[in-house]
Design a protein around this motif. Structure first.
Motif, PDB file in Angstrom:
ATOM      1  N   ALA A   1      -2.904  -5.911  27.765  1.00 37.06           N
ATOM      2  CA  ALA A   1      -2.153  -6.924  26.918  1.00 37.06           C
ATOM      3  C   ALA A   1      -2.826  -7.236  25.517  1.00 37.06           C
ATOM      4  O   ALA A   1      -2.073  -7.753  24.605  1.00 37.06           O
ATOM      5  N   VAL A   2      -4.085  -7.033  25.537  1.00 36.79           N
ATOM      6  CA  VAL A   2      -4.982  -7.351  24.269  1.00 36.79           C
ATOM      7  C   VAL A   2      -5.091  -5.900  23.477  1.00 36.79           C
ATOM      8  O   VAL A   2      -5.772  -5.224  23.921  1.00 36.79           O
ATOM      9  N   VAL A   3      -4.754  -6.182  22.240  1.00 45.20           N
ATOM     10  CA  VAL A   3      -4.954  -5.077  21.259  1.00 45.20           C
ATOM     11  C   VAL A   3      -5.799  -5.411  20.020  1.00 45.20           C
ATOM     12  O   VAL A   3      -5.831  -6.292  19.724  1.00 45.20           O
ATOM     13  N   MET A   4      -6.295  -4.071  19.550  1.00 42.78           N
ATOM     14  CA  MET A   4      -6.925  -4.294  18.370  1.00 42.78           C
ATOM     15  C   MET A   4      -6.030  -4.024  16.727  1.00 42.78           C
ATOM     16  O   MET A   4      -5.220  -3.201  16.889  1.00 42.78           O
ATOM     17  N   VAL A   5      -6.365  -5.071  16.068  1.00 47.04           N
ATOM     18  CA  VAL A   5      -5.452  -5.032  14.867  1.00 47.04           C
ATOM     19  C   VAL A   5      -6.313  -4.438  13.668  1.00 47.04           C
ATOM     20  O   VAL A   5      -7.429  -4.985  13.640  1.00 47.04           O
ATOM     21  N   LYS A   6      -5.557  -3.652  12.870  1.00 46.56           N
ATOM     22  CA  LYS A   6      -6.335  -3.129  11.660  1.00 46.56           C
ATOM     23  C   LYS A   6      -5.394  -3.392  10.447  1.00 46.56           C
ATOM     24  O   LYS A   6      -4.254  -2.832  10.674  1.00 46.56           O
ATOM     25  N   HIS A   7      -5.836  -3.981   9.655  1.00 47.98           N
ATOM     26  CA  HIS A   7      -5.051  -4.677   8.389  1.00 47.98           C
ATOM     27  C   HIS A   7      -5.601  -4.051   7.288  1.00 47.98           C
ATOM     28  O   HIS A   7      -6.724  -4.312   6.869  1.00 47.98           O
ATOM     29  N   ARG A   8      -5.027  -3.344   6.522  1.00 44.41           N
ATOM     30  CA  ARG A   8      -5.282  -2.706   5.302  1.00 44.41           C
ATOM     31  C   ARG A   8      -4.615  -3.503   4.191  1.00 44.41           C
ATOM     32  O   ARG A   8      -3.188  -3.460   4.260  1.00 44.41           O
ATOM     33  N   TYR A   9      -5.202  -4.110   3.175  1.00 44.58           N
ATOM     34  CA  TYR A   9      -4.414  -4.902   2.062  1.00 44.58           C
ATOM     35  C   TYR A   9      -5.479  -4.644   0.653  1.00 44.58           C
ATOM     36  O   TYR A   9      -6.353  -4.081   0.602  1.00 44.58           O
ATOM     37  N   GLY A  10      -4.385  -4.841  -0.434  1.00 40.06           N
ATOM     38  CA  GLY A  10      -5.133  -4.796  -1.500  1.00 40.06           C
ATOM     39  C   GLY A  10      -4.266  -5.571  -2.593  1.00 40.06           C
ATOM     40  O   GLY A  10      -3.401  -6.318  -2.251  1.00 40.06           O
ATOM     41  N   PHE A  11      -5.121  -5.461  -3.830  1.00 38.40           N
ATOM     42  CA  PHE A  11      -4.216  -6.062  -5.249  1.00 38.40           C
ATOM     43  C   PHE A  11      -3.298  -5.383  -5.688  1.00 38.40           C
ATOM     44  O   PHE A  11      -3.093  -4.268  -5.569  1.00 38.40           O
ATOM     45  N   PHE A  12      -2.074  -6.128  -5.988  1.00 36.66           N
ATOM     46  CA  PHE A  12      -0.817  -5.470  -6.717  1.00 36.66           C
ATOM     47  C   PHE A  12      -0.592  -6.355  -8.005  1.00 36.66           C
ATOM     48  O   PHE A  12      -1.012  -7.468  -7.718  1.00 36.66           O
ATOM     49  N   ALA A  13       0.045  -5.308  -8.761  1.00 33.65           N
ATOM     50  CA  ALA A  13       0.366  -6.174 -10.092  1.00 33.65           C
ATOM     51  C   ALA A  13       1.952  -6.034 -10.124  1.00 33.65           C
ATOM     52  O   ALA A  13       2.490  -4.651  -9.874  1.00 33.65           O
ATOM     53  N   LYS A  14       2.668  -7.062 -10.547  1.00 35.20           N
ATOM     54  CA  LYS A  14       4.069  -6.742 -10.948  1.00 35.20           C
ATOM     55  C   LYS A  14       4.377  -7.106 -12.523  1.00 35.20           C
ATOM     56  O   LYS A  14       3.899  -8.344 -12.927  1.00 35.20           O
ATOM     57  N   ILE A  15       4.416  -6.288 -13.139  1.00 34.47           N
ATOM     58  CA  ILE A  15       4.405  -6.231 -14.599  1.00 34.47           C
ATOM     59  C   ILE A  15       6.008  -6.092 -15.229  1.00 34.47           C
ATOM     60  O   ILE A  15       6.637  -5.015 -14.973  1.00 34.47           O
ATOM     61  N   LYS A  16       6.720  -7.213 -15.807  1.00 30.50           N
ATOM     62  CA  LYS A  16       8.025  -7.193 -16.031  1.00 30.50           C
ATOM     63  C   LYS A  16       8.891  -6.578 -14.863  1.00 30.50           C
ATOM     64  O   LYS A  16       9.688  -5.773 -15.184  1.00 30.50           O
ATOM     65  N   GLY A  17       8.657  -7.129 -13.790  1.00 33.31           N
ATOM     66  CA  GLY A  17       9.220  -6.612 -12.480  1.00 33.31           C
ATOM     67  C   GLY A  17       9.099  -5.534 -11.987  1.00 33.31           C
ATOM     68  O   GLY A  17       9.490  -5.223 -10.912  1.00 33.31           O
ATOM     69  N   LYS A  18       8.169  -4.878 -12.433  1.00 33.97           N
ATOM     70  CA  LYS A  18       7.832  -3.431 -11.791  1.00 33.97           C
ATOM     71  C   LYS A  18       6.565  -3.671 -11.018  1.00 33.97           C
ATOM     72  O   LYS A  18       5.409  -4.002 -11.725  1.00 33.97           O
ATOM     73  N   GLU A  19       6.605  -3.421  -9.561  1.00 35.81           N
ATOM     74  CA  GLU A  19       5.317  -3.520  -8.952  1.00 35.81           C
ATOM     75  C   GLU A  19       4.397  -2.463  -8.738  1.00 35.81           C
ATOM     76  O   GLU A  19       4.806  -1.111  -8.430  1.00 35.81           O
ATOM     77  N   VAL A  20       3.189  -2.326  -8.809  1.00 35.41           N
ATOM     78  CA  VAL A  20       2.124  -1.161  -8.826  1.00 35.41           C
ATOM     79  C   VAL A  20       0.945  -1.704  -8.184  1.00 35.41           C
ATOM     80  O   VAL A  20       0.617  -2.826  -7.764  1.00 35.41           O
ATOM     81  N   GLN A  21       0.523  -0.903  -7.224  1.00 35.50           N
ATOM     82  CA  GLN A  21      -0.757  -1.141  -6.681  1.00 35.50           C
ATOM     83  C   GLN A  21      -2.043  -0.831  -7.479  1.00 35.50           C
ATOM     84  O   GLN A  21      -2.055   0.077  -8.134  1.00 35.50           O
TER      85      GLN A  21
END
Length: 449
Positions: free
Chosen positions: A124-144
């Motif tokens: 019942a116990v699991v390992m979590v892998k979380h990938r995350y990073g910075f994003f920018a929203k420019i005039k409503g357009k999102e880019v990583q």
């Protein structure tokens, strides 16, 4: 007459003596060879005589009863051996199955050893892998943003199933690490610097689809510096050209330096830059997944369902995208059996943790991912939100369930001192129901049904 008789006797005597002299050893050897040759020939003839009937009679002409009389002991031997091998395989197979089979836990049963607790809840116990990073929203357009000094990060943690719908409990700082108290200030500073850098290079003539490529290609020219008046100096290329000392002679006409500077400035192409007010920079999940105990690099995708609104309650809800707990999880960690009266948790009582400290570094083995068990004891009374214990822990174990000596959930591990072991903390179990009442309601409905 007598003379003739004597002569005849003498001839016979000479003849006999001559025959005796001819009986030499070589003659005996020859005779012996002849005898052996005759015997060998006789044996060969005898063998030929014996073999001829066998050649003439094929094997299938032998009576069936005669064949059966040849093999009774052999058949019995092989039959007995097969029975022994089959019995041995069944015995050892049953013992292996019995020792490794996870059985459903009966209600109100105390799992009085660490091994029983581990066997009951390891799946019942699991390992979590979380990938995350910075994003920018420019005039409503999102880019990583995946740049040399703004790259994605990977965090490992622990979670555990609490129902059959794929819901898991973990820490909020595992699910949203950028919002943890120790990271929030740094995040805000980094986001401000990134926003200025983008504004220093991104011009209005770049299309939305070209934002990401343009920023990546020109990131080396970006600047986040400000001048003394608090205004950005990253567009100083539009300022006046440097003016060196001029030597004027009587033969040269007077030159208007101001007019010359204006002409140079006019020759520089003018570009409009996107203002910072149209740029938003933030951190965001790229993907998050979990791996089961005994799995071989099989990651199950998840979604983040809820984060605690109280920063002091470091808890969150993660759910499999399938919304179904795997069949290999025989025993979920039932919240109904958790210890909700934290005042009954006394210093000196047992505390058992099942989790993934150090993430993949420690969990990965040649036969798959393995969860680990560590034990200690409660060190300090609960303050109503958290409790302290002496269980060994480090990063990666965040979100691990903490059990008492009977296998009841008492807390969710969330922090500790990495340099000094034995000072670790968990959010007490009753906070799960108070922050996520919908989970408790679902458990009660399932129990009634």
């Amino acid at each position: 007459m007598d003379h003739e008789k004597n002569e005849s006797d003498q001839n016979e005597l000479d003849k006999n003596q001559s025959q005796q002299n001819n009986n030499s050893p070589s003659d005996d050897f020859s005779e012996q060879q002849n005898l052996e040759s005759e015997n060998l020939s006789s044996e060969n003839s005898s063998n030929e005589i014996r073999e001829k009937p066998v050649e003439k009679q094929p094997e299938q002409t032998l009576p069936v009863t005669e064949k059966k009389k040849r093999n009774p002991y052999k058949i019995a031997f092989f039959s007995l051996g097969g029975i022994i091998l089959l019995g041995g395989a069944s015995y050892f197979g049953y013992n292996y199955y019995k020792n490794h089979q996870v059985e459903p836990i009966a209600e109100n049963v105390c799992l009085d050893t660490d091994t029983k607790i581990y066997d009951a809840y390891k799946d019942a116990v699991v390992m979590v892998k979380h990938r995350y990073g910075f994003f920018a929203k420019i005039k409503g357009k999102e880019v990583q943003l995946n740049l040399p000094d703004v790259s994605e990060e990977t965090l490992f943690g622990t979670a555990f199933f609490v129902d059959k719908k794929g819901n898991m409990i973990s820490n909020s700082h595992v699910l949203q690490p950028w919002n943890s108290p120790e990271n929030i200030d740094k995040l805000n500073t980094d986001a401000s610097n990134i926003r200025r850098k983008i504004a220093s290079i991104l011009t209005t003539d770049i299309s939305e689809d070209g934002y990401e490529t343009f920023i990546t290609s020109n990131w080396g020219n970006a600047s986040s510096e400000y001048d003394e008046e608090g205004e950005s100096d990253y567009h100083d290329g539009e300022g006046e050209a440097d003016q060196g000392e001029e030597f004027v002679t009587s033969d040269q006409p007077t030159v208007d330096s101001t007019a010359e500077a204006v002409d140079i400035a006019a020759s520089i192409p003018h570009k409009d830059y996107i203002s910072e007010e149209y740029i938003e920079v933030y951190m965001k999940t790229i993907d998050i997944s979990v791996a089961l105990h005994n799995s071989a690099e099989e990651w199950l995708p998840c979604t983040i369902e809820k984060i605690s609104e109280d920063v002091s309650v470091d808890l969150g809800v993660l759910q499999l995208t399938t919304k179904e707990t795997p069949n290999t999880v025989v025993n979920i960690i039932n919240l109904e059996h958790a210890v909700t009266d934290d005042q009954t948790l006394r210093p000196g009582e047992k505390a058992v943790m099942i989790g993934y400290p150090l993430g993949e570094d420690l969990a990965q083995t040649i036969s798959g991912i393995k969860v680990q068990l560590y034990d200690g004891q409660i060190s300090k009374e609960s303050d109503g939100t958290k409790i302290q214990y002496s269980v060994t822990s480090t990063h990666g174990a965040s979100g691990s369930p903490i059990f008492n000596n009977c296998g009841q959930l008492i807390a969710v591990n969330f922090s500790g001192l990495e340099k000094v072991q034995g000072y670790n903390f968990g959010i007490i179990a009753k906070q799960i129901n108070s922050v996520y009442p919908f989970l408790a309601a679902e458990v009660k409905v399932d129990h009634i049904n």
